[in-house]
Motif scaffolding. Structure first.
Motif, mmCIF file in Angstrom:
data_model
loop_
_atom_site.group_PDB
_atom_site.id
_atom_site.type_symbol
_atom_site.label_atom_id
_atom_site.label_comp_id
_atom_site.label_asym_id
_atom_site.label_seq_id
_atom_site.Cartn_x
_atom_site.Cartn_y
_atom_site.Cartn_z
ATOM 1 N N LEU A 93 0.825 -1.202 0.000
ATOM 2 C CA LEU A 93 0.000 0.000 0.000
ATOM 3 C C LEU A 93 0.861 1.255 0.000
ATOM 4 N N THR A 94 1.882 1.263 0.826
ATOM 5 C CA THR A 94 2.797 2.401 0.889
ATOM 6 C C THR A 94 3.532 2.582 -0.434
ATOM 7 N N ALA A 95 3.967 1.484 -1.028
ATOM 8 C CA ALA A 95 4.682 1.557 -2.305
ATOM 9 C C ALA A 95 3.789 2.103 -3.420
ATOM 10 N N VAL A 96 2.539 1.678 -3.455
ATOM 11 C CA VAL A 96 1.623 2.151 -4.502
ATOM 12 C C VAL A 96 1.332 3.635 -4.329
ATOM 13 N N VAL A 97 1.033 4.054 -3.103
ATOM 14 C CA VAL A 97 0.732 5.471 -2.869
ATOM 15 C C VAL A 97 1.959 6.338 -3.146
ATOM 16 N N THR A 98 3.130 5.881 -2.732
ATOM 17 C CA THR A 98 4.358 6.638 -2.993
ATOM 18 C C THR A 98 4.653 6.712 -4.485
ATOM 19 N N SER A 99 4.452 5.614 -5.193
ATOM 20 C CA SER A 99 4.657 5.625 -6.645
ATOM 21 C C SER A 99 3.695 6.579 -7.325
ATOM 22 N N CYS A 100 2.446 6.554 -6.913
ATOM 23 C CA CYS A 100 1.464 7.482 -7.485
ATOM 24 C C CYS A 100 1.848 8.925 -7.190
ATOM 25 N N LEU A 101 2.346 9.167 -5.991
ATOM 26 C CA LEU A 101 2.745 10.522 -5.629
ATOM 27 C C LEU A 101 3.938 10.989 -6.460
ATOM 28 N N LEU A 102 4.952 10.153 -6.585
ATOM 29 C CA LEU A 102 6.137 10.538 -7.350
ATOM 30 C C LEU A 102 5.831 10.693 -8.837
ATOM 31 N N LEU A 103 5.140 9.715 -9.400
ATOM 32 C CA LEU A 103 4.818 9.795 -10.822
ATOM 33 C C LEU A 103 3.823 10.918 -11.097
ATOM 34 N N GLY A 104 2.884 11.109 -10.195
ATOM 35 C CA GLY A 104 1.926 12.204 -10.362
ATOM 36 C C GLY A 104 2.603 13.560 -10.308
ATOM 37 N N THR A 105 3.562 13.706 -9.406
ATOM 38 C CA THR A 105 4.299 14.963 -9.318
ATOM 39 C C THR A 105 5.093 15.212 -10.594
ATOM 40 N N MET A 106 5.745 14.176 -11.095
ATOM 41 C CA MET A 106 6.486 14.339 -12.346
ATOM 42 C C MET A 106 5.551 14.649 -13.511
ATOM 43 N N ALA A 107 4.401 13.970 -13.558
ATOM 44 C CA ALA A 107 3.448 14.189 -14.645
ATOM 45 C C ALA A 107 2.798 15.559 -14.570
ATOM 46 N N THR A 108 2.871 16.207 -13.424
ATOM 47 C CA THR A 108 2.335 17.562 -13.290
ATOM 48 C C THR A 108 3.406 18.609 -13.538
ATOM 49 N N VAL A 109 4.576 18.414 -12.961
ATOM 50 C CA VAL A 109 5.623 19.429 -13.010
ATOM 51 C C VAL A 109 6.266 19.531 -14.397
ATOM 52 N N LEU A 110 6.532 18.410 -15.037
ATOM 53 C CA LEU A 110 7.237 18.464 -16.322
ATOM 54 C C LEU A 110 6.473 19.231 -17.400
ATOM 55 N N PRO A 111 5.184 18.962 -17.641
ATOM 56 C CA PRO A 111 4.484 19.765 -18.642
ATOM 57 C C PRO A 111 4.286 21.219 -18.201
ATOM 58 N N ALA A 112 4.169 21.435 -16.889
ATOM 59 C CA ALA A 112 4.009 22.810 -16.404
ATOM 60 C C ALA A 112 5.292 23.608 -16.624
ATOM 61 N N ARG A 113 6.436 22.986 -16.404
ATOM 62 C CA ARG A 113 7.714 23.668 -16.662
ATOM 63 C C ARG A 113 7.829 24.052 -18.129
ATOM 64 N N GLY A 114 7.438 23.131 -19.001
ATOM 65 C CA GLY A 114 7.472 23.425 -20.431
ATOM 66 C C GLY A 114 6.545 24.576 -20.785
ATOM 67 N N ALA A 115 5.354 24.577 -20.207
ATOM 68 C CA ALA A 115 4.395 25.654 -20.483
ATOM 69 C C ALA A 115 4.893 26.976 -19.952
ATOM 70 N N LEU A 116 5.510 26.979 -18.780
ATOM 71 C CA LEU A 116 6.046 28.214 -18.222
ATOM 72 C C LEU A 116 7.208 28.733 -19.064
ATOM 73 N N ARG A 117 8.037 27.851 -19.600
ATOM 74 C CA ARG A 117 9.124 28.279 -20.486
ATOM 75 C C ARG A 117 8.580 28.906 -21.769
ATOM 76 N N ARG A 118 7.553 28.281 -22.321
ATOM 77 C CA ARG A 118 6.956 28.845 -23.548
ATOM 78 C C ARG A 118 6.334 30.213 -23.283
ATOM 79 N N MET A 119 5.785 30.392 -22.076
ATOM 80 C CA MET A 119 5.194 31.683 -21.724
ATOM 81 C C MET A 119 6.270 32.768 -21.640
ATOM 82 N N ARG A 120 7.440 32.428 -21.133
ATOM 83 C CA ARG A 120 8.528 33.409 -21.019
ATOM 84 C C ARG A 120 9.000 33.860 -22.385
ATOM 85 N N ARG A 121 9.036 32.934 -23.338
ATOM 86 C CA ARG A 121 9.509 33.273 -24.687
ATOM 87 C C ARG A 121 8.496 34.138 -25.441
ATOM 88 N N ALA A 122 7.226 33.907 -25.172
ATOM 89 C CA ALA A 122 6.202 34.623 -25.942
ATOM 90 C C ALA A 122 6.014 36.057 -25.486
#
Length: 122
Positions: A93-122
């Motif tokens: 249970l701990t492993a599944v929740v931790t995996s979801c947390l880590l992967l969810g954080t990466m799946a949120t932060v990575l596209p957001a970083r890209g979007a924020l970079r594109r906003m700076r250029r525009a």
């Protein structure tokens, strides 16, 4: 084996849902930036939001599974006439929740970083 497959699909579902949702929130990022938030503050807000979502999902999942677990334990106890104890596989249970947390954080932060970079250029 069934638990491992279910856990794997859960992690994939969480990551793909958050990736899709984050990609569609560029307007929200723009509003935060225009409100005076720095890019690290925007990312920190997204990480906090992701932690809340994963925690709530884990709590609701446990709440949904608990009656079935207790019903099964009670039914086995009555049917077998033997003491049956309920137990959870806390390491899994701990492993599944931790995996979801880590992967969810990466799946949120990575596209957001890209979007924020594109906003700076525009």
């Amino acid at each position: 084996m069934l638990v491992a497959v279910s856990a794997g699909y859960t992690v994939i579902a969480v990551a793909s849902t958050l990736l899709t949702a984050t990609a569609g929130r560029v307007r929200d990022f723009r509003v935060l930036r225009l409100s005076g938030a720095t890019p690290p503050q925007v990312l920190l807000a997204l990480v906090a939001e992701t932690c809340c979502v994963v925690t709530l999902g884990a709590a609701l999942g446990l709440a949904a599974a608990a009656p079935a677990l207790f019903g099964t334990v009670h039914g086995l106890r009555e049917e077998l006439g033997l003491p049956v104890e309920s137990s959870l596989a806390w390491p899994w249970l701990t492993a599944v929740v931790t995996s979801c947390l880590l992967l969810g954080t990466m799946a949120t932060v990575l596209p957001a970083r890209g979007a924020l970079r594109r906003m700076r250029r525009a």
